[in-house]
Scaffold this motif. Structure first.
Motif, mmCIF file in Angstrom:
data_model
loop_
_atom_site.group_PDB
_atom_site.id
_atom_site.type_symbol
_atom_site.label_atom_id
_atom_site.label_comp_id
_atom_site.label_asym_id
_atom_site.label_seq_id
_atom_site.Cartn_x
_atom_site.Cartn_y
_atom_site.Cartn_z
ATOM 1 N N VAL A 26 -6.219 65.918 -13.765
ATOM 2 C CA VAL A 26 -7.415 65.183 -13.349
ATOM 3 C C VAL A 26 -8.526 66.174 -13.063
ATOM 4 O O VAL A 26 -8.306 67.178 -12.405
ATOM 5 C CB VAL A 26 -7.134 64.390 -12.066
ATOM 6 C CG1 VAL A 26 -8.433 63.844 -11.480
ATOM 7 C CG2 VAL A 26 -6.194 63.249 -12.352
ATOM 8 N N VAL A 27 -9.679 65.921 -13.555
ATOM 9 C CA VAL A 27 -10.833 66.733 -13.212
ATOM 10 C C VAL A 27 -11.768 65.871 -12.401
ATOM 11 O O VAL A 27 -12.109 64.767 -12.815
ATOM 12 C CB VAL A 27 -11.549 67.220 -14.486
ATOM 13 C CG1 VAL A 27 -12.812 67.990 -14.111
ATOM 14 C CG2 VAL A 27 -10.615 68.080 -15.307
ATOM 15 N N GLN A 28 -12.132 66.345 -11.212
ATOM 16 C CA GLN A 28 -13.019 65.554 -10.365
ATOM 17 C C GLN A 28 -14.387 65.505 -11.019
ATOM 18 O O GLN A 28 -15.002 66.531 -11.272
ATOM 19 C CB GLN A 28 -13.114 66.214 -8.994
ATOM 20 C CG GLN A 28 -13.685 65.319 -7.933
ATOM 21 C CD GLN A 28 -12.683 64.254 -7.492
ATOM 22 O OE1 GLN A 28 -11.491 64.495 -7.515
ATOM 23 N NE2 GLN A 28 -13.170 63.101 -7.104
ATOM 24 N N TYR A 196 -11.096 51.139 -11.542
ATOM 25 C CA TYR A 196 -10.608 51.524 -12.883
ATOM 26 C C TYR A 196 -9.651 50.407 -13.294
ATOM 27 O O TYR A 196 -9.917 49.688 -14.246
ATOM 28 C CB TYR A 196 -9.922 52.878 -12.809
ATOM 29 C CG TYR A 196 -9.257 53.329 -14.093
ATOM 30 C CD1 TYR A 196 -10.008 53.652 -15.217
ATOM 31 C CD2 TYR A 196 -7.872 53.449 -14.176
ATOM 32 C CE1 TYR A 196 -9.389 54.072 -16.397
ATOM 33 C CE2 TYR A 196 -7.247 53.874 -15.340
ATOM 34 C CZ TYR A 196 -8.007 54.178 -16.448
ATOM 35 O OH TYR A 196 -7.397 54.589 -17.611
ATOM 36 N N SER A 197 -8.581 50.214 -12.539
ATOM 37 C CA SER A 197 -7.708 49.054 -12.756
ATOM 38 C C SER A 197 -6.755 48.913 -11.572
ATOM 39 O O SER A 197 -6.248 49.911 -11.046
ATOM 40 C CB SER A 197 -6.904 49.215 -14.048
ATOM 41 O OG SER A 197 -5.858 48.265 -14.080
ATOM 42 N N SER A 198 -6.503 47.662 -11.189
ATOM 43 C CA SER A 198 -5.537 47.436 -10.102
ATOM 44 C C SER A 198 -4.128 47.278 -10.655
ATOM 45 O O SER A 198 -3.245 46.752 -9.973
ATOM 46 C CB SER A 198 -5.939 46.220 -9.273
ATOM 47 O OG SER A 198 -5.919 45.071 -10.087
ATOM 48 N N ARG A 265 -15.232 58.225 -6.651
ATOM 49 C CA ARG A 265 -14.749 56.959 -6.086
ATOM 50 C C ARG A 265 -13.290 56.681 -6.476
ATOM 51 O O ARG A 265 -12.709 55.692 -6.061
ATOM 52 C CB ARG A 265 -15.616 55.788 -6.595
ATOM 53 C CG ARG A 265 -17.060 55.830 -6.130
ATOM 54 C CD ARG A 265 -17.708 54.455 -6.315
ATOM 55 N NE ARG A 265 -17.471 53.908 -7.645
ATOM 56 C CZ ARG A 265 -18.283 54.083 -8.691
ATOM 57 N NH1 ARG A 265 -19.376 54.801 -8.570
ATOM 58 N NH2 ARG A 265 -17.988 53.559 -9.862
ATOM 59 N N ALA A 266 -12.736 57.566 -7.300
ATOM 60 C CA ALA A 266 -11.386 57.294 -7.815
ATOM 61 C C ALA A 266 -10.314 57.574 -6.768
ATOM 62 O O ALA A 266 -10.412 58.530 -6.009
ATOM 63 C CB ALA A 266 -11.128 58.145 -9.053
ATOM 64 N N THR A 267 -9.314 56.691 -6.729
ATOM 65 C CA THR A 267 -8.102 56.963 -5.950
ATOM 66 C C THR A 267 -6.921 56.584 -6.840
ATOM 67 O O THR A 267 -7.093 55.840 -7.812
ATOM 68 C CB THR A 267 -8.047 56.116 -4.653
ATOM 69 O OG1 THR A 267 -8.178 54.734 -5.011
ATOM 70 C CG2 THR A 267 -9.149 56.511 -3.681
ATOM 71 N N PHE A 268 -5.759 57.094 -6.512
ATOM 72 C CA PHE A 268 -4.578 56.874 -7.355
ATOM 73 C C PHE A 268 -3.440 56.375 -6.478
ATOM 74 O O PHE A 268 -3.106 57.009 -5.485
ATOM 75 C CB PHE A 268 -4.198 58.186 -8.050
ATOM 76 C CG PHE A 268 -5.301 58.719 -8.908
ATOM 77 C CD1 PHE A 268 -5.405 58.374 -10.244
ATOM 78 C CD2 PHE A 268 -6.285 59.541 -8.363
ATOM 79 C CE1 PHE A 268 -6.450 58.838 -11.025
ATOM 80 C CE2 PHE A 268 -7.333 60.015 -9.132
ATOM 81 C CZ PHE A 268 -7.420 59.661 -10.467
ATOM 82 N N HIS A 269 -2.873 55.238 -6.864
ATOM 83 C CA HIS A 269 -1.883 54.627 -5.992
ATOM 84 C C HIS A 269 -0.748 54.051 -6.841
ATOM 85 O O HIS A 269 -0.993 53.286 -7.777
ATOM 86 C CB HIS A 269 -2.594 53.507 -5.217
ATOM 87 C CG HIS A 269 -1.818 52.980 -4.078
ATOM 88 N ND1 HIS A 269 -1.415 53.757 -3.017
ATOM 89 C CD2 HIS A 269 -1.346 51.736 -3.811
ATOM 90 C CE1 HIS A 269 -0.742 53.022 -2.153
ATOM 91 N NE2 HIS A 269 -0.683 51.786 -2.626
ATOM 92 N N THR A 270 0.469 54.434 -6.515
ATOM 93 C CA THR A 270 1.620 53.907 -7.281
ATOM 94 C C THR A 270 2.591 53.246 -6.301
ATOM 95 O O THR A 270 3.499 53.894 -5.791
ATOM 96 C CB THR A 270 2.349 55.039 -8.037
ATOM 97 O OG1 THR A 270 2.602 56.106 -7.117
ATOM 98 C CG2 THR A 270 1.526 55.566 -9.179
#
Ligand SMILES: CCCCC/C=C/CC(=O)SCCNC(=O)CCNC(=O)[C@H](O)C(C)(C)COP(=O)(O)OP(=O)(O)OC[C@H]1O[C@@H](n2cnc3c(N)ncnc32)[C@H](O)[C@@H]1OP(=O)(O)O
Length: 346
Positions: A26-28, A196-198, A265-270
């Motif tokens: 990932v590149v900020q 981005y997508s839920s 604004r991006a976050t990543f959640h699994t």
């Protein structure tokens, strides 16, 4: 599109590991447009948008727009100073002259930024109606455009946070297949709106066929396997521009991309365990492994992916088998029912 193009140019130059902020590359990417150069086309689009403004932005803003326009097109103020009683022209002159020696490109960018700040809705509508982009029709859940060698596939269910429903799984596969054959060089995935997508649309679990929940779980596993397979086999450089929060499968898939650019604004959640589910999207393999360098020209990608393809398909198949069982579990059923009856969110 300028953002995606910038992403691609950055990826081509280098992808310093210090910029990699998660296990996949990932590149900020700060989406503040001042960091970018507005193209002549962006500038022209903004001029058209000004004409469409529904609300009068007021004299101060109009003067600023005038000054930036003159600076962007003619450079520093070159008019003789109007007399003090020529109030209107004097105000215009003052505004232009106040920009001093601001370079034309910077003025053009500031103009574009100012216009987009006047109405956020203009920004998103211009994404969805990209003017001269070649736009593919026939998609309900995506906006697919092609321009300057880049095919952009944009998730377009912003009201549902771009959750991926069954139709969208099929449309993404169709768009990827088309992109693999069109004349573009790279393909970019991004989302329209704040997300981005839920991830997987949890209502995908509610439409039970005559064969019951077992049949539903099996159908979903078949669809998931085919869907992830399209990413494994995608032949061209694939770039994600993660414009906002990403959840579930929209995150796990990122390990199959060649570069991932994240906005601030991006976050990543699994939420695997929260939902009583297990990994998908080959993430059980790609995440621990950490992706190799993000630079991925088509030929080198083929060499790299050739060795991995068989393994990835095996991982994908196994993940789908395990998930098929998880979807029948009490934990998963309860989690989905809880979300749909609004007892829980992430
Ligand atoms: C073929 C099947 C393959 C399956 C592969 C497996 C994949 C694994 C995963 O992807 S797991 C991830 C699943 N996703 C989630 O658990 C997220 C669920 N959503 C939320 O927790 C929240 O909606 C949120 C945090 C994403 C956003 O919260 P916020 O309060 O900002 O907004 P709302 O909750 O009001 O959402 C707006 C409307 O969007 C609907 N929605 C959002 N996400 C989903 C989703 N994943 N599935 C279905 N619907 C979703 C939400 O219901 C609202 O709709 P409404 O306006 O009609 O009420």
């Amino acid at each position: 599109m300028a953002m995606a193009y910038l992403a691609w140019r950055l990826a081509r130059r280098s992808c310093p590991s210090s910029l990699q902020v998660t296990s996949f590359p990932v590149v900020q990417l700060h989406m503040n447009r001042t960091a970018m150069r507005a193209s002549q086309k962006d500038f022209e689009n903004s001029m058209n948008q000004v004409k469409l403004l529904k609300k009068d932005p007021g004299n101060e803003v109009k003067l600023k727009l005038y000054a930036l326009y003159k600076q962007a097109t003619e450079g520093p103020c070159n008019m003789p100073k109007p007399g003090v009683f020529d109030l209107i022209n004097k105000a215009k002159w003052d505004a232009w002259n106040a920009l001093g020696s601001l370079p034309k490109e910077a003025a053009r960018q500031n103009y574009v930024d100012l216009v987009s700040s006047l109405s956020p809705s203009l920004e998103s509508s211009s994404q969805v109606e990209p003017g001269t982009d070649r736009k593919s029709t026939g998609f309900e859940t995506l906006v697919v455009t092609s321009e300057d060698g880049i095919t952009k596939i944009m998730f377009n269910r912003p009201k549902k946070k771009n959750a991926i429903n069954t139709e969208m799984y099929h449309e993404i596969m169709r768009a990827l297949k088309a992109a693999s054959k069109d004349d573009s060089i790279i393909t970019v995935l991004t989302g329209n709106g704040d997300y981005y997508s839920s991830g997987n649309d949890l209502t995908n679990f509610t439409d039970i066929p005559p064969g019951g929940v077992e049949e539903k779980a099996k159908n979903n596993a078949v669809l998931l396997r085919e869907f992830v397979g399209c990413f494994i086999d995608f032949p061209k450089p694939l770039i994600a521009v993660v414009n906002g929060p990403a959840v579930g499968i929209s995150v796990t898939l990122l390990g199959l991309f060649d570069a991932v650019y994240a906005s601030d604004r991006a976050t990543f959640h699994t939420p695997f365990s929260h939902l009583g589910q297990s990994p998908e999207g080959c993430s059980s393999y790609t995440f621990p492994k950490i992706m190799s360098p993000a630079k991925a020209l088509r030929i080198s990608k083929e060499v790299i992916r050739k060795r991995e393809r068989e393994k990835l398909h095996a991982v994908n198949a196994e993940e789908c088998n395990v998930l098929q069982g998880r979807w029948l579990s009490d934990e998963c059923t309860n989690a989905v029912v809880n979300f749909l009856s609004r007892k829980s969110k992430l």
